[in-house]
Motif scaffolding. Structure first.
Motif, mmCIF file in Angstrom:
data_model
loop_
_atom_site.group_PDB
_atom_site.id
_atom_site.type_symbol
_atom_site.label_atom_id
_atom_site.label_comp_id
_atom_site.label_asym_id
_atom_site.label_seq_id
_atom_site.Cartn_x
_atom_site.Cartn_y
_atom_site.Cartn_z
ATOM 1 N N VAL A 24 1.110 -1.302 -0.431
ATOM 2 C CA VAL A 24 -0.281 -0.128 0.131
ATOM 3 C C VAL A 24 1.051 1.343 -0.278
ATOM 4 N N VAL A 25 1.789 1.457 0.627
ATOM 5 C CA VAL A 25 2.521 2.373 1.255
ATOM 6 C C VAL A 25 3.967 2.505 0.393
ATOM 7 N N ALA A 26 4.407 1.772 -0.298
ATOM 8 C CA ALA A 26 5.997 1.417 -1.621
ATOM 9 C C ALA A 26 5.662 1.907 -2.719
ATOM 10 N N PRO A 27 4.395 1.986 -3.294
ATOM 11 C CA PRO A 27 4.454 2.702 -4.911
ATOM 12 C C PRO A 27 4.170 4.013 -4.652
ATOM 13 N N ALA A 28 3.383 4.393 -3.707
ATOM 14 C CA ALA A 28 3.391 5.827 -3.306
ATOM 15 C C ALA A 28 4.208 6.580 -2.886
ATOM 16 N N LEU A 29 5.547 5.561 -2.365
ATOM 17 C CA LEU A 29 6.751 6.959 -1.931
ATOM 18 C C LEU A 29 7.442 6.614 -3.023
ATOM 19 N N LEU A 30 7.673 5.463 -3.688
ATOM 20 C CA LEU A 30 8.663 5.461 -5.490
ATOM 21 C C LEU A 30 7.581 6.572 -5.708
ATOM 22 N N SER A 31 6.766 6.944 -5.892
ATOM 23 C CA SER A 31 6.241 8.285 -7.043
ATOM 24 C C SER A 31 5.777 8.997 -6.476
ATOM 25 N N SER A 32 6.472 9.592 -5.633
ATOM 26 C CA SER A 32 6.158 10.666 -4.773
ATOM 27 C C SER A 32 7.791 11.093 -5.390
ATOM 28 N N SER A 33 9.137 10.140 -5.157
ATOM 29 C CA SER A 33 10.178 10.200 -4.672
ATOM 30 C C SER A 33 10.357 10.827 -6.354
ATOM 31 N N LEU A 34 9.775 10.173 -7.021
ATOM 32 C CA LEU A 34 9.700 10.790 -8.980
ATOM 33 C C LEU A 34 9.164 11.640 -9.043
ATOM 34 N N ALA A 35 8.548 11.746 -7.739
ATOM 35 C CA ALA A 35 7.712 13.157 -8.193
ATOM 36 C C ALA A 35 8.212 14.674 -8.282
ATOM 37 N N LEU A 36 9.164 14.544 -6.823
ATOM 38 C CA LEU A 36 10.288 15.314 -6.647
ATOM 39 C C LEU A 36 11.165 15.253 -7.195
ATOM 40 N N ILE A 37 11.953 14.776 -7.946
ATOM 41 C CA ILE A 37 12.913 14.447 -8.646
ATOM 42 C C ILE A 37 12.340 15.137 -9.810
ATOM 43 N N MET A 38 10.800 15.494 -10.699
ATOM 44 C CA MET A 38 10.769 15.330 -11.721
ATOM 45 C C MET A 38 10.703 17.835 -10.859
ATOM 46 N N ARG A 39 10.110 17.420 -10.285
ATOM 47 C CA ARG A 39 10.185 18.865 -9.928
ATOM 48 C C ARG A 39 11.134 19.832 -9.976
ATOM 49 N N ALA A 40 12.518 18.810 -9.589
ATOM 50 C CA ALA A 40 13.592 19.719 -9.744
ATOM 51 C C ALA A 40 13.906 19.857 -11.274
ATOM 52 N N LYS A 41 13.287 18.776 -11.623
ATOM 53 C CA LYS A 41 13.708 18.885 -12.890
ATOM 54 C C LYS A 41 13.308 20.778 -13.891
ATOM 55 N N VAL A 42 11.595 20.432 -13.120
ATOM 56 C CA VAL A 42 11.532 21.450 -13.477
ATOM 57 C C VAL A 42 11.404 22.828 -13.417
ATOM 58 N N ARG A 43 12.133 22.647 -12.213
ATOM 59 C CA ARG A 43 12.714 23.913 -11.738
ATOM 60 C C ARG A 43 13.577 25.102 -12.771
#
Length: 487
Positions: free
Chosen positions: A34-53
């Motif tokens: 339940v938790v692991a996929p959300a943590l993985l996806s949220s980590s990718l979202a943070l990486i994308m945020r840094a790249k967009v900025r």
């Protein structure tokens, strides 16, 4: 990380697919899935945020096929804001559900409920990143069906009726959206929103009435899903009877993503000039004003805690549409700030209400006397979230309403500052009685027995509530964090 946009969705959908399989083989591993996929996806979202900025928007073409033949996923600064809100709320809610749902549902239903939550979060991420309007529609339908499942999870008569009502109204909205998409494709020959925008001037010159019809149909459908007054009638029952994690996601995320999708489609597929000509945002401003006032007024009349919170969502989500309707940079910034702040606050409120109901069997506001002394940390977090929703400084809700008021003045519409103030005053009126009763009143002993003895919420449920309560404070005390999250 070039496949990060797709993987954000894939991890969540894969988790939803694997949970029923793992349940049959080894049920004790389900909470990890339940938790692991959300943590993985949220980590990718943070990486994308840094790249967009640092590098600008990310355009990902599924399968390597570029538009008009392929499907585009667009990740810009507004998308990353929406993804941040999804995971800032979604991860604590999933953690809470792992501890709470086994006590609310039968052991056979709990894993399937978790799978539906992951499916819902994955589809919301897909909606946020969709650069193709039909792809947006597909993810929207997945989210609607998953939401129906989470609303009816308890299997009671009320929950099934609320789920059916949500399904019927949601599908009515979906029908409007699909018909609007069909007209838009007929006019422009494209489904990619960027290409639709390029073809819009020619389409408008040839068939302006058809363009107006397409924009109107898509807007109506998304306003139904965004629960903007008076198209909100599915929301109170659905939020009131669903399990607490479902209510948190529905109120904190589902209606917000619909508002974001409407803003994205109107600006990216039709264009600001076209929507201004059709006066769509003027209509939205009128509906938002009615939502702020009447939604809050309806919340005043409620005696059931979760139902009061549900009606408050009708009033609070209208602030987001209000900011988007003004259209200025400051107002849109305020709308996205309020999207973030209200998502966090309302998730905290619904999870706290769920903990109170599960621990003490209390769902009525009149029976909350003395709960603040029995569950001090839970009620402290509830209070922070409630005051943030009202807009009391220095909490997050004050910051977003400040920007909304400033945006109204910049747009030359000072009357809306009064609307914001009146809505905040009404919010104070309906949030104060539960707080006053829980901290200052004395229990009469009439409270029903709950699932446990009097005492604080168990740690596994309290930690996610505390995270969300702390976020309400941080987003208000440090406006720089809020600005970085929404710009």
């Amino acid at each position: 990380m070039e496949n990060a946009p797709a993987l954000v969705v894939v991890f969540l959908l894969l988790g939803a697919f694997l949970i029923p399989i793992v349940e049959m083989k080894c049920r004790r591993f389900v909470p990890w899935l339940v938790v692991a996929p959300a943590l993985l996806s949220s980590s990718l979202a943070l990486i994308m945020r840094a790249k967009v900025r640092s590098e600008g928007p990310i355009r990902y073409y599924v399968g390597g096929w570029a538009p008009p033949w392929g499907i585009e996923m667009l990740v810009d600064e507004y998308t990353t804001t929406m993804l941040t809100a999804i995971f800032l709320v979604g991860v604590p809610v999933l953690l809470y559900s792992v501890a709470s749902i086994p006590h609310e549902l039968s052991p056979d239903l709990a894993p399937r409920y978790h799978a539906l939550n992951l499916l819902l979060l994955g589809s919301l991420c897909g909606m946020a990143m969709a650069g193709d309007i039909f792809n947006l529609y597909v993810f929207m339908e997945i989210s609607s069906l998953a939401a129906c499942g989470t609303i009816s999870a308890k299997g009671t008569r009320d929950s099934v009726e609320a789920s059916l009502r949500y399904f019927l109204l949601s599908e009515l909205g979906s029908g409007c959206i699909l018909l609007g998409i069909a007209i838009l494709h007929m006019l422009t020959g494209h489904l990619n929103m960027g290409l639709c925008l390029e073809s819009m001037p020619r389409a408008a010159s040839l068939a302006p009435s058809n363009v107006a019809a397409a924009a109107g149909l898509v807007s109506i459908g998304l306003l139904v899903k965004g629960a903007l007054f008076p198209l909100h009638i599915w929301l109170p029952d659905a939020h009131a009877v669903a399990p607490a994690p479902s209510s948190a996601i529905l109120s904190g995320l589902v209606v917000k993503v619909a508002a974001f999708a409407l803003w994205r489609v109107l600006n990216r597929a039709f264009g600001p000039e076209m929507t201004a000509g059709f006066r769509i945002f003027d209509i939205i401003l009128l509906m938002a004003t009615l939502g702020i006032i009447l939604g809050s007024a309806l919340a005043l009349n409620q005696t059931h805690l979760k139902r009061m919170l549900a009606f408050s969502t009708v009033g609070q989500v209208a602030y987001i549409f209000l900011g988007l309707g003004f259209g200025s940079e400051t107002a849109v910034h305020g709308a996205f700030l309020h999207l973030m702040n209200h998502a966090v606050a309302k998730a905290c409120l619904f999870l706290s209400a769920g903990a109170i109901s599960q621990r003490l069997g209390v769902s009525s506001i009149q029976k909350m006397a003395g709960i603040g002394r029995l569950m001090p940390i839970t009620m402290a977090c509830y209070s922070l979230a409630a005051f943030s929703m009202v807009g009391i400084p220095p909490l997050g809700g004050f910051t977003s309403k400040w920007y909304l008021a400033k945006g109204a003045l910049e747009a030359g519409r000072p009357i809306y500052v009064l609307v914001i103030l009146v809505g905040s005053f009404l919010a104070l009126l309906y949030t104060f009685p539960p707080l006053a009763s829980s901290f200052f009143a004395t229990s009469t002993g009439s409270r029903p027995a709950g699932s446990g003895d009097s005492g604080e919420t168990p740690a596994a449920m309290l930690i996610p509530i505390a995270i969300l309560g702390a976020a309400c404070v941080v987003l208000g005390i440090d406006p720089g964090i809020a600005a970085r999250l929404t710009r």
